[in-house]
Design a protein around this motif. Sequence first.
Motif, PDB file in Angstrom:
ATOM      1  N   GLU A   1      -1.731 -97.488  55.396  1.00  0.00           N
ATOM      2  CA  GLU A   1      -1.136 -98.801  55.138  1.00  0.00           C
ATOM      3  C   GLU A   1      -0.004 -98.711  54.121  1.00  0.00           C
ATOM      4  OE1 GLU A   1      -4.221-101.427  53.983  1.00  0.00           O
ATOM      5  OE2 GLU A   1      -5.271-101.357  55.923  1.00  0.00           O
ATOM      6  N   ARG A   2      -0.077 -97.722  53.225  1.00  0.00           N
ATOM      7  CA  ARG A   2       0.954 -97.567  52.200  1.00  0.00           C
ATOM      8  C   ARG A   2       1.664 -96.230  52.386  1.00  0.00           C
ATOM      9  NH1 ARG A   2      -0.068-100.862  47.562  1.00  0.00           N
ATOM     10  NH2 ARG A   2      -1.951-102.131  47.812  1.00  0.00           N
ATOM     11  N   ASN A   3       2.765 -96.075  51.673  1.00  0.00           N
ATOM     12  CA  ASN A   3       3.479 -94.805  51.714  1.00  0.00           C
ATOM     13  C   ASN A   3       2.673 -93.715  51.023  1.00  0.00           C
ATOM     14  OD1 ASN A   3       5.581 -95.934  53.116  1.00  0.00           O
ATOM     15  ND2 ASN A   3       6.877 -96.251  51.314  1.00  0.00           N
ATOM     16  N   CYS A   4       3.078 -92.482  51.262  1.00  0.00           N
ATOM     17  CA  CYS A   4       2.331 -91.320  50.771  1.00  0.00           C
ATOM     18  C   CYS A   4       2.196 -91.325  49.245  1.00  0.00           C
ATOM     19  CB  CYS A   4       3.035 -90.048  51.241  1.00  0.00           C
ATOM     20  SG  CYS A   4       2.200 -88.516  50.816  1.00  0.00           S
ATOM     21  N   ASN A   5       3.248 -91.754  48.527  1.00  0.00           N
ATOM     22  CA  ASN A   5       3.185 -91.728  47.064  1.00  0.00           C
ATOM     23  C   ASN A   5       2.508 -92.968  46.488  1.00  0.00           C
ATOM     24  OD1 ASN A   5       5.114 -93.620  47.558  1.00  0.00           O
ATOM     25  ND2 ASN A   5       6.823 -92.476  46.667  1.00  0.00           N
ATOM     26  N   GLU A   6       1.991 -93.847  47.368  1.00  0.00           N
ATOM     27  CA  GLU A   6       1.269 -95.033  46.911  1.00  0.00           C
ATOM     28  C   GLU A   6      -0.160 -95.088  47.444  1.00  0.00           C
ATOM     29  OE1 GLU A   6       3.682 -98.108  48.472  1.00  0.00           O
ATOM     30  OE2 GLU A   6       5.172 -98.046  46.857  1.00  0.00           O
ATOM     31  N   GLN A   7      -0.425 -94.392  48.560  1.00  0.00           N
ATOM     32  CA  GLN A   7      -1.742 -94.460  49.191  1.00  0.00           C
ATOM     33  C   GLN A   7      -2.769 -93.726  48.340  1.00  0.00           C
ATOM     34  OE1 GLN A   7      -2.654 -96.109  52.198  1.00  0.00           O
ATOM     35  NE2 GLN A   7      -4.663 -95.689  51.262  1.00  0.00           N
ATOM     36  N   MET A   8      -3.742 -94.472  47.818  1.00  0.00           N
ATOM     37  CA  MET A   8      -4.779 -93.903  46.951  1.00  0.00           C
ATOM     38  C   MET A   8      -6.023 -93.539  47.769  1.00  0.00           C
ATOM     39  SD  MET A   8      -3.205 -94.279  43.995  1.00  0.00           S
ATOM     40  CE  MET A   8      -4.475 -94.081  42.742  1.00  0.00           C
ATOM     41  N   PHE A   9      -6.791 -92.597  47.244  1.00  0.00           N
ATOM     42  CA  PHE A   9      -8.104 -92.291  47.817  1.00  0.00           C
ATOM     43  C   PHE A   9      -8.974 -91.741  46.683  1.00  0.00           C
ATOM     44  CE2 PHE A   9      -6.227 -88.149  47.892  1.00  0.00           C
ATOM     45  CZ  PHE A   9      -7.280 -87.250  47.770  1.00  0.00           C
ATOM     46  N   PRO A  10     -10.295 -91.867  46.777  1.00  0.00           N
ATOM     47  CA  PRO A  10     -11.183 -91.377  45.713  1.00  0.00           C
ATOM     48  C   PRO A  10     -11.405 -89.871  45.855  1.00  0.00           C
ATOM     49  CG  PRO A  10     -12.468 -92.486  47.396  1.00  0.00           C
ATOM     50  CD  PRO A  10     -11.029 -92.637  47.797  1.00  0.00           C
ATOM     51  N   LEU A  11     -11.122 -89.145  44.809  1.00  0.00           N
ATOM     52  CA  LEU A  11     -11.304 -87.700  44.798  1.00  0.00           C
ATOM     53  C   LEU A  11     -12.466 -87.352  43.864  1.00  0.00           C
ATOM     54  CD1 LEU A  11     -10.305 -84.804  45.505  1.00  0.00           C
ATOM     55  CD2 LEU A  11      -8.831 -84.965  43.494  1.00  0.00           C
ATOM     56  N   ARG A  12     -13.467 -86.711  44.398  1.00  0.00           N
ATOM     57  CA  ARG A  12     -14.603 -86.262  43.577  1.00  0.00           C
ATOM     58  C   ARG A  12     -14.367 -84.819  43.155  1.00  0.00           C
ATOM     59  NH1 ARG A  12     -20.317 -87.494  46.148  1.00  0.00           N
ATOM     60  NH2 ARG A  12     -19.390 -86.527  47.986  1.00  0.00           N
ATOM     61  N   ARG A  13     -14.505 -84.574  41.877  1.00  0.00           N
ATOM     62  CA  ARG A  13     -14.332 -83.210  41.397  1.00  0.00           C
ATOM     63  C   ARG A  13     -15.399 -82.903  40.349  1.00  0.00           C
ATOM     64  NH1 ARG A  13      -8.433 -84.178  38.598  1.00  0.00           N
ATOM     65  NH2 ARG A  13      -9.072 -85.590  36.929  1.00  0.00           N
ATOM     66  N   ARG A  14     -15.655 -81.621  40.251  1.00  0.00           N
ATOM     67  CA  ARG A  14     -16.718 -81.158  39.373  1.00  0.00           C
ATOM     68  C   ARG A  14     -16.160 -80.889  37.981  1.00  0.00           C
ATOM     69  NH1 ARG A  14     -20.256 -76.841  42.129  1.00  0.00           N
ATOM     70  NH2 ARG A  14     -20.639 -78.719  43.371  1.00  0.00           N
ATOM     71  N   ASN A  15     -16.868 -81.391  36.995  1.00  0.00           N
ATOM     72  CA  ASN A  15     -16.485 -81.185  35.597  1.00  0.00           C
ATOM     73  C   ASN A  15     -17.712 -80.628  34.872  1.00  0.00           C
ATOM     74  OD1 ASN A  15     -15.351 -81.171  33.078  1.00  0.00           O
ATOM     75  ND2 ASN A  15     -15.204 -83.410  32.878  1.00  0.00           N
ATOM     76  N   GLY A  16     -17.810 -79.295  34.855  1.00  0.00           N
ATOM     77  CA  GLY A  16     -18.998 -78.665  34.288  1.00  0.00           C
ATOM     78  C   GLY A  16     -20.194 -78.901  35.187  1.00  0.00           C
ATOM     79  N   ASP A  17     -21.229 -79.504  34.609  1.00  0.00           N
ATOM     80  CA  ASP A  17     -22.430 -79.779  35.392  1.00  0.00           C
ATOM     81  C   ASP A  17     -22.411 -81.160  36.036  1.00  0.00           C
ATOM     82  OD1 ASP A  17     -23.446 -77.324  34.740  1.00  0.00           O
ATOM     83  OD2 ASP A  17     -24.462 -78.080  32.925  1.00  0.00           O
ATOM     84  N   THR A  18     -21.378 -81.926  35.769  1.00  0.00           N
ATOM     85  CA  THR A  18     -21.304 -83.286  36.317  1.00  0.00           C
ATOM     86  C   THR A  18     -20.165 -83.391  37.324  1.00  0.00           C
ATOM     87  OG1 THR A  18     -19.829 -84.034  34.553  1.00  0.00           O
ATOM     88  CG2 THR A  18     -22.218 -84.241  34.175  1.00  0.00           C
TER      89      THR A  18
END
Length: 764
Positions: free
Chosen positions: A362-379
Amino acid sequence: QNSEGGAHPRRRRPPRRNSHRRMDPHDGEPAADELPPPPPLPPNVVPIIAEDAAAASESEPPPPPPPSKPAKPRRHIMARPPNGLGKKGQPIQLLANHYKVSVKPSEEFFNHYYVNLKYEDDTPVDSKGIGRKVLDKLQHTYHSELADKDFAYDGEKSLFTIGALPQINNEFIVVLEDIGSGKTAAGSPGGNNGSPGGGDQKRVRRPYQAKTFKVELNFAATIPMAAIGHAIRGQESEHSLEALRVLDIILRQHSAKQGCLLVRQSFFHNNPSSFVDLGGGVMGCRGFHSSFRGTQSGLSLNIDVSTTMIVKPGPVIDFLLANQKVDHPDKIDWQKAKRALKNLRIKTTPANSEFKIVGLSERNCNEQMFPLRRRNGDTTETVEITVYDYFVKNRGIELRYSGNLPCINAGRPKRPTYFPVELCTLVPLQRYTKALSTMQRTSLVEKSRQKPHERMSTLNDALKRSNYDADPMLKACGIQIAQNFTQIEGRVLPAPKLKAGNGEEFFARNGRWNIARKKLIRTSSVKRWSVVNFSARCDLRGLVQDLKRVATGMGLEYEDPHTVIEESPSLRRAPVARRVEEMFAQIKAKLPGAPLFLLCLLPERKNCEVYGPWKKKCLADFGIVTQCLAPQRVNDQYLSNLLLKINAKLGGLNTLLQIEAARAIPIVGKVPTIILGMDVSHGQPGQSDRPSIAAVVSSREWPLISKYRATVHTQSPKQEMMASLFKPRGTEDDGLIRESLIDFYTSSGKRKPDQVIIFSSGME
């Protein structure tokens, strides 16, 4: 046939010819042991009607018909004369695009199985193309349970083996670990976990997109392989037709395993030398049609060239620029782009994974958001990030122009997977099914032309590339295909003698004849006519005078045109529909009534966009006879040919066959005979919702065979059977045949036809 051209031999049977079945008196069904069909009749024997044979076998003669109703004369289908084939003409040796086929005798049977394909939860599989992948995996996984048997699968519901499968209960579980366009790459924006962290590498190696299928193979029928031998001997039977369908399915499967695009019985390799650019991001792809045919001289493999349209492979952005005829991504209409791209398959870089496009972001590439899950230590934490930043910062991929453009969505409705446009490439051999423009159609015809020796070379190459001799199923059938064209004998018939209006007789030479300085048989009068000019540059006054001069020499009565109507210069670049409407507004304003004939000048000889809409407006909406021309090179010969068209359209008759005028045509010239031609035309690709057109042309004014009328009806899209030949309406009939018969009767001195000759493709 099903959608992939496969056959279901036991579902729809052609009528059995000359067959005898022993009936079981207990259930009224044919007994299991059927008698073989009788041998073919000698060519000089005419079959008798079954009722007569039955009556003749009774001890008592049949009762005479009631005296109040005189017996009708019996009519029989005309048989070939006992003396065989024609003899006229100069014999000539020809090469036919048929390759002779030999078959080793076999007592085996084709076993037909119905394929029931379901997901793990028992819902039916409706995805096209997945069936072949599942059955290939089944054969690889369960080869021992299948007794190492090869099979022929039509891609839908039918599978054939030589001999029966060893198991009675043929149910299998098949797991596909990579189902192609439906998968989601780990770490892709919005994808499986939306997480590009270290744990993703393990998930990539795990078959996280594995799908489980249930496959049931249910026995349906047997087909004796000996029936192939019937086709070899030129004997067509129910089983021989079914056996040939199985052989055609083997051809389709063979080409599918070679990676071909399949369009019914036509096959297209991914060979760039076979592609021709048609413009608009569309290419013509030259392939070949291949099928087994029973002929008078036995079984043969018929191969011919075939062409289909495909989407031009390569970067998605290049396709969109060409498709919309713009020179910069900022000018792309993304709503049109969404429609053009939907369901096309792409490969993405750098992973080289294949996906199917479901839409755009729906939005341009530099505006289209998505949730990114990443690991930070044990969390694990979730952050919002743009697609652009993900690929540039997290993946280290340089994006040159995608930032301000929408992303390609190759995920699912509730789980989108986004890719920048410049990382997406269209894969080869994807059919383009939308309607072609006039320019594209003309380009396709011109670039598909081949001279005979070029076509021969193309077909021989296709046979070699196909390598049918290596196919295990064809080997098991004992099929051997010759490598050379079949040589046959033809005859060049003498050209018919023609008769002109002044009594002069002349021959056509090399398929052409010159009507110059000859009168027409029956001339029409050109009255109440006008000239319309769609911005063509020419000497209109001189053209009209030359046309009238040549017409007078051919015997036509030509009045001066009522007026000449010029298109306004301001409309030359206007939409076509507006140009046509404005021209008709001028016609209504400047003429006292509806014209009987319009001469229309077009600016281009080929591909003029005005032509189609103009013809529809004149003929379909107002019933006005028109003749179009593009006056680039006009001379007396050109005008003579033009006047032949005009005279015929206005009801005249140009020439006759000499034997037609003398009533010397065998059979047809002695007895009132109507000649019918029938065909159905369908909408071009991309116009599947348009009705099909059924047309009948019929001869009139017997004993002439050079005068015809045409009648057309619409019917359901893609319907091949003509539905309007007979259309009862109460006690009336509105069908095409009745209209033709009435016209024959009224134009032939109130004679009804005693004989009917029908020309139509696909009729027996």
